[in-house]
Design an enzyme around this catalytic site. Sequence first.
Site, PDB file in Angstrom:
ATOM      1  N   ILE A   9      30.003 -26.528  -0.272  1.00 10.14           N
ATOM      2  CA  ILE A   9      29.269 -25.950   1.019  1.00 10.14           C
ATOM      3  C   ILE A   9      30.039 -25.694   2.101  1.00 10.14           C
ATOM      4  O   ILE A   9      29.474 -24.892   3.213  1.00 10.14           O
ATOM      5  CB  ILE A   9      27.984 -27.240   1.324  1.00 10.14           C
ATOM      6  CG1 ILE A   9      27.083 -26.559   2.053  1.00 10.14           C
ATOM      7  CG2 ILE A   9      28.742 -28.454   1.807  1.00 10.14           C
ATOM      8  CD1 ILE A   9      25.747 -27.379   2.402  1.00 10.14           C
ATOM      9  N   HIS A 156      41.929  -7.867  -1.428  1.00 14.56           N
ATOM     10  CA  HIS A 156      41.289  -8.869  -0.879  1.00 14.56           C
ATOM     11  C   HIS A 156      41.943  -9.559   0.298  1.00 14.56           C
ATOM     12  O   HIS A 156      43.170  -9.505   0.472  1.00 14.56           O
ATOM     13  CB  HIS A 156      40.924  -9.820  -2.093  1.00 14.56           C
ATOM     14  CG  HIS A 156      39.623  -9.581  -2.797  1.00 14.56           C
ATOM     15  ND1 HIS A 156      39.618  -8.777  -3.903  1.00 14.56           N
ATOM     16  CD2 HIS A 156      38.425  -9.764  -2.753  1.00 14.56           C
ATOM     17  CE1 HIS A 156      38.551  -8.568  -4.427  1.00 14.56           C
ATOM     18  NE2 HIS A 156      37.768  -9.363  -3.895  1.00 14.56           N
ATOM     19  N   HIS A 157      41.260 -10.476   1.050  1.00 15.33           N
ATOM     20  CA  HIS A 157      42.008 -11.445   1.975  1.00 15.33           C
ATOM     21  C   HIS A 157      43.130 -12.053   1.574  1.00 15.33           C
ATOM     22  O   HIS A 157      43.009 -12.381   0.504  1.00 15.33           O
ATOM     23  CB  HIS A 157      40.740 -12.040   2.668  1.00 15.33           C
ATOM     24  CG  HIS A 157      40.118 -13.098   1.646  1.00 15.33           C
ATOM     25  ND1 HIS A 157      40.497 -14.132   1.338  1.00 15.33           N
ATOM     26  CD2 HIS A 157      38.919 -12.757   1.036  1.00 15.33           C
ATOM     27  CE1 HIS A 157      39.557 -14.629   0.455  1.00 15.33           C
ATOM     28  NE2 HIS A 157      38.623 -13.760   0.251  1.00 15.33           N
ATOM     29  N   LYS A 160      42.863 -15.499  -0.540  1.00 13.08           N
ATOM     30  CA  LYS A 160      42.196 -15.315  -2.231  1.00 13.08           C
ATOM     31  C   LYS A 160      43.549 -15.926  -2.843  1.00 13.08           C
ATOM     32  O   LYS A 160      44.389 -15.531  -2.833  1.00 13.08           O
ATOM     33  CB  LYS A 160      41.970 -13.910  -2.563  1.00 13.08           C
ATOM     34  CG  LYS A 160      41.177 -13.960  -3.952  1.00 13.08           C
ATOM     35  CD  LYS A 160      40.317 -12.793  -4.214  1.00 13.08           C
ATOM     36  CE  LYS A 160      39.820 -12.724  -5.514  1.00 13.08           C
ATOM     37  NZ  LYS A 160      38.938 -13.707  -6.016  1.00 13.08           N
TER      38      LYS A 160
HETATM   39  P1  NAD Z   1      36.562 -21.174  -0.031  1.00 14.55           P
HETATM   40  O1  NAD Z   1      37.914 -21.550  -0.301  1.00 14.55           O
HETATM   41  O2  NAD Z   1      36.174 -20.810   1.410  1.00 14.55           O
HETATM   42  O3  NAD Z   1      35.599 -22.208  -0.498  1.00 14.55           O
HETATM   43  C1  NAD Z   1      35.788 -22.924  -1.609  1.00 14.55           C
HETATM   44  C2  NAD Z   1      35.168 -24.106  -1.052  1.00 14.55           C
HETATM   45  O4  NAD Z   1      35.065 -25.054  -2.514  1.00 14.55           O
HETATM   46  C3  NAD Z   1      35.773 -25.129  -0.178  1.00 14.55           C
HETATM   47  O5  NAD Z   1      34.942 -25.444   0.692  1.00 14.55           O
HETATM   48  C4  NAD Z   1      36.498 -26.445  -1.009  1.00 14.55           C
HETATM   49  O6  NAD Z   1      36.673 -27.455  -0.188  1.00 14.55           O
HETATM   50  C5  NAD Z   1      35.311 -26.533  -1.982  1.00 14.55           C
HETATM   51  N1  NAD Z   1      35.722 -27.272  -3.097  1.00 14.55           N
HETATM   52  C6  NAD Z   1      36.859 -27.729  -3.509  1.00 14.55           C
HETATM   53  N2  NAD Z   1      37.194 -28.756  -4.347  1.00 14.55           N
HETATM   54  C7  NAD Z   1      35.536 -29.206  -4.545  1.00 14.55           C
HETATM   55  C8  NAD Z   1      35.046 -30.170  -5.092  1.00 14.55           C
HETATM   56  N3  NAD Z   1      35.492 -31.123  -5.951  1.00 14.55           N
HETATM   57  N4  NAD Z   1      33.641 -30.160  -4.915  1.00 14.55           N
HETATM   58  C9  NAD Z   1      32.957 -29.335  -4.323  1.00 14.55           C
HETATM   59  N5  NAD Z   1      33.448 -28.410  -3.503  1.00 14.55           N
HETATM   60  C10 NAD Z   1      34.891 -28.392  -3.827  1.00 14.55           C
HETATM   61  O7  NAD Z   1      36.502 -20.046  -1.013  1.00 14.55           O
HETATM   62  P2  NAD Z   1      35.398 -18.840  -1.035  1.00 14.55           P
HETATM   63  O8  NAD Z   1      35.749 -17.603  -0.304  1.00 14.55           O
HETATM   64  O9  NAD Z   1      33.830 -19.483  -0.545  1.00 14.55           O
HETATM   65  O10 NAD Z   1      35.318 -18.369  -2.605  1.00 14.55           O
HETATM   66  C11 NAD Z   1      35.037 -19.501  -3.647  1.00 14.55           C
HETATM   67  C12 NAD Z   1      35.030 -18.890  -5.138  1.00 14.55           C
HETATM   68  O11 NAD Z   1      33.777 -17.729  -5.122  1.00 14.55           O
HETATM   69  C13 NAD Z   1      36.165 -18.297  -5.324  1.00 14.55           C
HETATM   70  O12 NAD Z   1      36.542 -18.361  -6.807  1.00 14.55           O
HETATM   71  C14 NAD Z   1      35.986 -16.657  -5.141  1.00 14.55           C
HETATM   72  O13 NAD Z   1      36.808 -15.910  -5.655  1.00 14.55           O
HETATM   73  C15 NAD Z   1      34.581 -16.730  -5.554  1.00 14.55           C
HETATM   74  N6  NAD Z   1      33.830 -15.565  -4.987  1.00 14.55           N
HETATM   75  C16 NAD Z   1      32.724 -14.983  -5.694  1.00 14.55           C
HETATM   76  C17 NAD Z   1      32.100 -14.009  -5.344  1.00 14.55           C
HETATM   77  C18 NAD Z   1      31.014 -13.518  -6.153  1.00 14.55           C
HETATM   78  O14 NAD Z   1      30.197 -12.649  -5.680  1.00 14.55           O
HETATM   79  N7  NAD Z   1      30.985 -13.962  -7.677  1.00 14.55           N
HETATM   80  C19 NAD Z   1      32.077 -13.660  -4.056  1.00 14.55           C
HETATM   81  C20 NAD Z   1      32.968 -14.238  -3.227  1.00 14.55           C
HETATM   82  C21 NAD Z   1      33.624 -15.212  -3.571  1.00 14.55           C
END
Ligand code: NAD
Length: 268
Positions: A9, A156-157, A160
């Site tokens: 979250i 990407h940023h 990533k």
């Molecule tokens: P982010 O790093 O901003 O967020 C990831 C979150 O996961 C963090 O808040 C982190 O603390 C949390 N996390 C880590 N361990 C955890 C645990 N044990 N329990 C619960 N939460 C935990 O990354 P993001 O940009 O939000 O991207 C997250 C993922 O989603 C990546 O794999 C990204 O490639 C993917 N993504 C997918 C799409 C899509 O459309 N499918 C779009 C954007 C990003």
Amino acid sequence: MIKVGICGIAGRMGQRISHLTLEAEELDLGGGVEFPGHPVIGKDIGEVIGIPPKGISVVDTVEAMTDNVDVITAFTAPPDPTVVAAEIAGRAGVPMVIGTTGLSPDQVETMTHALKNVACVFAPNFSVGVTILVQLVEEAARILGGDYDAEIVEAHHRFKTDAPSGTAYALAEAAARGLNRNLQEVGVYGRYGDTGERTREEIGVHAIRAGDIVGEHTIMFGGIGETIELVHRAQSRDTFASGVIRAIPFAAGATPGMYDMRDVLGLK
Ligand code: NAD
């Protein structure tokens, strides 16, 4: 009202999905999870996403929210917590919407097995535009055939952590399907040094990491005397998050099984 639990979250996607969940008429937030020791554990979800208190605290295990939610979304980095979330949701009978990328084939198999008794929408990219682009790439590859070289470039940023993007894989797989090739045999990921001439079969995939680029994918079909490019640019994460908001009611109402965004959009 469908109550949504957000795994990750505090993350970039977790925050946007939470906001759009609250804006959607038929959805409400039911819980949020972060990793044990994260500074937001125990804080009110409202405080974490920058709105008035909701009276729900962020927890550090998915188990602690399964009783209060109807669907769980998982967008985590690293990917491992998403697999754990799938195991817990599967046992508890809670449908999921999963967008985490960078999962190994073994992890995807574990997740799929864990979720066999619930519905799950699993997509490397929840944007409507990319879902349609995947179809267009397959069709273009089929029509153009072997005379055109397929190459994919994604950007990407800088934050990533996996490469190439899950979307680039999905596009490469679509091109391979259209060309009747096996991506595992013909995928080439970056080139460096004395690589020799490009083979006619290979599908090249290349990754750029820079600044705050939300996500860009270009598929090039290079022929003799002409080049065709199909391009998708995500300007904000809301393109993904709004796809997730469409996938949540779908997951809540679907029979058990693995689905993707083409199912959600009725394209299959
Ligand atoms: P982010 O790093 O901003 O967020 C990831 C979150 O996961 C963090 O808040 C982190 O603390 C949390 N996390 C880590 N361990 C955890 C645990 N044990 N329990 C619960 N939460 C935990 O990354 P993001 O940009 O939000 O991207 C997250 C993922 O989603 C990546 O794999 C990204 O490639 C993917 N993504 C997918 C799409 C899509 O459309 N499918 C779009 C954007 C990003």
